[in-house]
Design a protein around this motif. Structure first.
Motif, PDB file in Angstrom:
ATOM      1  N   GLY A  92      -9.065  27.040 -93.026  1.00 39.40           N
ATOM      2  CA  GLY A  92      -9.252  28.398 -92.528  1.00 39.40           C
ATOM      3  C   GLY A  92      -7.920  29.068 -92.234  1.00 39.40           C
ATOM      4  N   SER A 125     -17.088  31.150 -84.763  1.00 44.39           N
ATOM      5  CA  SER A 125     -16.584  30.341 -85.865  1.00 44.39           C
ATOM      6  C   SER A 125     -17.713  29.896 -86.793  1.00 44.39           C
ATOM      7  CB  SER A 125     -15.827  29.132 -85.294  1.00 44.39           C
ATOM      8  OG  SER A 125     -15.472  28.253 -86.320  1.00 44.39           O
ATOM      9  N   THR A 156     -17.975  30.990 -90.635  1.00 48.93           N
ATOM     10  CA  THR A 156     -17.889  29.949 -91.653  1.00 48.93           C
ATOM     11  C   THR A 156     -19.153  29.899 -92.510  1.00 48.93           C
ATOM     12  OG1 THR A 156     -16.495  28.687 -90.131  1.00 48.93           O
ATOM     13  CG2 THR A 156     -17.362  27.507 -92.030  1.00 48.93           C
ATOM     14  N   SER A 176     -11.861  20.435 -92.424  1.00 54.05           N
ATOM     15  CA  SER A 176     -12.036  21.783 -91.910  1.00 54.05           C
ATOM     16  C   SER A 176     -12.792  22.702 -92.882  1.00 54.05           C
ATOM     17  CB  SER A 176     -10.649  22.342 -91.563  1.00 54.05           C
ATOM     18  OG  SER A 176     -10.736  23.576 -90.925  1.00 54.05           O
ATOM     19  N   MET A 177     -12.345  23.947 -93.062  1.00 52.53           N
ATOM     20  CA  MET A 177     -13.104  24.923 -93.836  1.00 52.53           C
ATOM     21  C   MET A 177     -13.344  24.464 -95.269  1.00 52.53           C
ATOM     22  SD  MET A 177     -12.323  28.985 -94.354  1.00 52.53           S
ATOM     23  CE  MET A 177     -11.429  28.801 -95.909  1.00 52.53           C
ATOM     24  N   ALA A 224     -16.494  22.699 -95.084  1.00 55.68           N
ATOM     25  CA  ALA A 224     -17.644  23.575 -94.813  1.00 55.68           C
ATOM     26  C   ALA A 224     -18.106  24.281 -96.089  1.00 55.68           C
ATOM     27  CB  ALA A 224     -17.282  24.600 -93.742  1.00 55.68           C
ATOM     28  N   PHE A 277     -14.001  20.854 -87.731  1.00 54.47           N
ATOM     29  CA  PHE A 277     -14.610  22.175 -87.614  1.00 54.47           C
ATOM     30  C   PHE A 277     -15.981  21.983 -86.969  1.00 54.47           C
ATOM     31  CE2 PHE A 277     -17.777  21.876 -91.026  1.00 54.47           C
ATOM     32  CZ  PHE A 277     -17.331  20.705 -91.634  1.00 54.47           C
TER      33      PHE A 277
END
Lengths: 257, 257
Positions: free
Chosen positions: B48, B112, B116, B153-154, B157, B178
């Motif tokens: 992110g 968040s 996301t 993390s992202m 996702a 995340f």
């Protein structure tokens, strides 16, 4: 101090296998047929109800000897293998069996923790005496780096207090698959050497969270948790860093420049 | 269907780097200077606030290209890198910053997760269109095995719903760091390909248990959890199986006998 007395020797496929006694504790030392001086030593703990020389353990030892050129040593835990069982050992085993048969998980945990705690208290000084005796062998000596390659379960319940107590151990492999108790967490908090921690993700009896709490407790700056699906009796380890101990023991043994 | 349009090309140290567009989505394709036909392709997601070509990502890509001879592809996530930010993107970023400044963790998590979720819904079809276009390149084609090397993390996702949706992906690297939400767990339960899951053991904002629940959710028979101390921004991975994707992609690409 007891010295190490060899009682039998065989050799095959590049691996020299020597049975020994230190006092009345029987052990086995696997070594390369042509070992370099002061090669690293890996201490291998066995699981509950098993013994120093199960086929799986012997195979792991042979692999370590031939791949890395290290020594591997195992001793029978109190009441295991070639060692006599006390009345208390027999009673604890009976009680664990009964609890499992009755499906009484809380009772199983209570008996198992009591038994394992007492067993580790006896096993730690036995391992230390074995180390003292091994270091008297000219091919090992005080120079050989030492690591604990305990595997999961009872081998870890013994290995954690041993590693916390003995500064000769410079890196350790531990694992879940048994009931974690408070004195074990306290010992883990005193460990600062690099730790590789193997977690069977699914266990019939042991709560996963207790193993995560144990991993959390190690004070080591360098620690790795590795989990795969399965119970500790049937797990297949995938994607494991097989060179963890080798890397640390080789570095520890390198000449200081 | 959009085709892939190359917009720039450079080459250094054995790595060919080609910027491209698929529709209006900018991406980069790193390849060996002399690539074998239908070499495996690794999809790399970025974190992110970052973009497709951060120095760390470019270095990882170059390593994958030169070590394994694979292609690596990255695209800018919606509102990231060279892509325009919508008013909603800006609002979400502002809200996250404010929540962090105010120390309001619950608010930070809520914003968040919303951001996301919406971002992954846009990113999945963009990745699939990018894959469609890549497969039209003669050196890749429909034969090249594809893996997701998303990192933490992202990137995870986005990678989880992508891997759940697209059967072309045969193995995936995901990671924590995340906030995990229910639709992500639902996607994880549809994933059956081998998964390597990287967990930063200590994170300032994200509850560790939620990452463990996510690992638990994967339906894959072969899955490995790997944890090291540290936050996802500063973690140093130790003892990681660096050959995980390579092993699966090489096997997937082997001729069927």
């Amino acid at each position: 101090m007891h010295s190490l007395r060899f009682t039998a020797e065989t050799s095959s496929n590049g691996v020299r296998e020597r049975d020994f006694l230190v006092g009345d504790v029987p052990g086995v030392l696997w070594s390369p047929e042509t070992a370099s001086d002061h090669a690293p030593v890996v201490l291998m703990g066995h699981g509950g109800g098993l013994h120093k020389k199960t086929p799986a353990q012997a195979a792991r030892a042979a692999d370590t000897v031939t791949t890395w050129g290290f020594h591997v040593v195992a001793i029978d835990a109190p009441g295991h293998g070639d060692r006599p069982r006390t009345a208390a050992d027999d009673r604890a085993r009976d009680q664990m069996r009964q609890a499992v048969t009755a499906g009484d998980k809380a009772r199983f945990e209570a008996v198992s923790v009591g038994y394992t705690t007492a067993l580790a208290e006896r096993a730690v000084p036995e391992w230390q005496a074995t180390l003292d005796a091994l270091q008297q062998l000219p091919e090992i000596g005080p120079e050989a780096p030492i690591g604990y390659g305990g595997g999961v379960s009872m081998g870890t319940a013994i290995g954690i207090p041993l590693t916390a107590a003995d500064p000769r151990i410079v890196a350790a492999v531990f694992g879940g698959g048994f009931f974690v108790y408070e004195s074990l967490l306290a010992a883990a908090r005193r460990i600062t050497v690099p730790v590789q921690f193997l977690l069977p993700w699914d266990d019939e009896y042991v709560d996963r969270q207790s193993s995560l709490t144990l991993f959390d407790a190690f004070a080591s700056a360098e620690k790795t948790l590795h989990a795969n699906p399965g119970d500790h009796r049937r797990i297949r380890w995938i994607g494991l860093d097989q060179g963890f101990l080798a890397g640390h023991l080789s570095r520890a043994g390198a000449p200081v420049s």
